[in-house]
Design an enzyme around this catalytic site. Structure first.
Site, PDB file in Angstrom:
ATOM      1  N   SER A 198      -8.901  -7.381  15.608  1.00 23.48           N
ATOM      2  CA  SER A 198      -7.354  -6.530  15.575  1.00 23.48           C
ATOM      3  C   SER A 198      -7.321  -6.251  14.095  1.00 23.48           C
ATOM      4  CB  SER A 198      -6.565  -7.639  16.044  1.00 23.48           C
ATOM      5  OG  SER A 198      -4.942  -7.416  15.933  1.00 23.48           O
TER       6      SER A 198
ATOM      7  N   TYR B 136      -1.226 -14.837  17.386  1.00 17.82           N
ATOM      8  CA  TYR B 136      -2.297 -14.004  17.622  1.00 17.82           C
ATOM      9  C   TYR B 136      -3.127 -13.515  16.095  1.00 17.82           C
ATOM     10  CZ  TYR B 136      -3.977  -9.080  18.964  1.00 17.82           C
ATOM     11  OH  TYR B 136      -4.410  -8.277  19.250  1.00 17.82           O
TER      12      TYR B 136
END
Length: 260
Positions: free
Chosen positions: A144, A157
């Site tokens: 990510s 996250y």
């Protein structure tokens, strides 16, 4: 073009029932791969398999939780028994909880880590056993932008995705001797059903992304397909431990240049 041919390959995509996971699966199938799709929801699996079938792609569903090592091990055994091998693993299944760190429950933090980091470890470990035996394999971890950058509300996250980047490098180091390549894809901001509510004109986050991205737009899910095919194919046989960021140039700059 034979370098990118995936004919005869079996590709396992976790969470490949929607969004970016489905876009990647479609790309691999378009290059000739047979798909194995997992999810924790039967309805999502049924719908996705129908959509793959409409495109003429061969896809088989498996219902299990990647964080449940016992269930995952049994599933991987069934997959190898039925399909003969797993050539490509895409660790795509993941979740996100948006909450300021000071307000986040430790149990929620752990849940995100479990799905987004422990899950890829579980699946990689299980699938790699047969890859090591066959001296061949490709593992792609869905990293990510948060593998590199911080942001409000996504501490769990970001911690998981930063960890996944380093897990990618370590597994590549351990398994390169067995002709296994472990790499990652780091998507930028893409136009999916999940981002639709914040992609409307005038929404502050929509304006932020457009202004932060040198290309001045959101990515389209099918723009991930080429990178996935590359990392899953012979074209990347000497590429290992890398994260390829498909982000429209966000990480290359401190901000989108002012007008022409």
């Amino acid at each position: 073009m034979n370098l990118f041919d995936l004919t005869g390959k079996t590709a396992l995509i976790t969470g490949g029932t929607h969004g970016l996971g489905m876009a990647i699966a479609n790309g691999l199938a378009s290059a000739g791969a047979e798909l194995v799709i997992t999810d924790i929801t039967q309805d999502k699996l049924d719908t996705a398999i129908g959509q793959y079938g409409e495109k003429g792609y061969k896809a088989t569903p498996y219902l299990f939780d990647v964080t449940d090592e016992t269930a995952a091990e049994k599933a991987v055994e069934r997959i190898v028994e039925k399909h003969g091998k797993i050539d490509i693993l895409v660790n795509n299944a993941g979740i996100i909880m948006r909450q300021m760190a000071v307000d986040m429950k430790v149990s929620d933090f752990r849940k995100v880590i479990d799905v987004d980091l422990v899950g890829p470890f579980v699946m990689s470990k299980l699938v790699a056993r047969d890859m090591i035996r066959r001296k061949s394999g490709k593992i792609i971890n869905m990293c990510s932008m948060m593998s590199e950058l911080g942001r409000d509300n996504v501490s769990a996250y970001a911690a998981a995705k930063g960890g996944l980047k380093m897990l990618t490098r370590n597994l590549a180091t351990e398994w390169a001797r067995h002709n296994i390549q472990v790499n990652g894809i780091g998507p930028g901001y893409f136009a999916t059903s999940q981002t639709e509510p914040i992609r409307v004109d005038g929404h502050p986050f929509n304006e932020f992304i457009i202004n932060r991205t040198p290309e001045g737009r959101w990515g389209q899910p099918d723009e991930l397909a080429g990178t996935a095919i590359y990392l899953a194919s012979e074209a990347s046989n000497f590429v290992n431990g890398q994260v390829v960021y498909v982000d429209g140039g966000i990480l290359a700059t401190i901000g989108k240049p002012a007008g022409e």
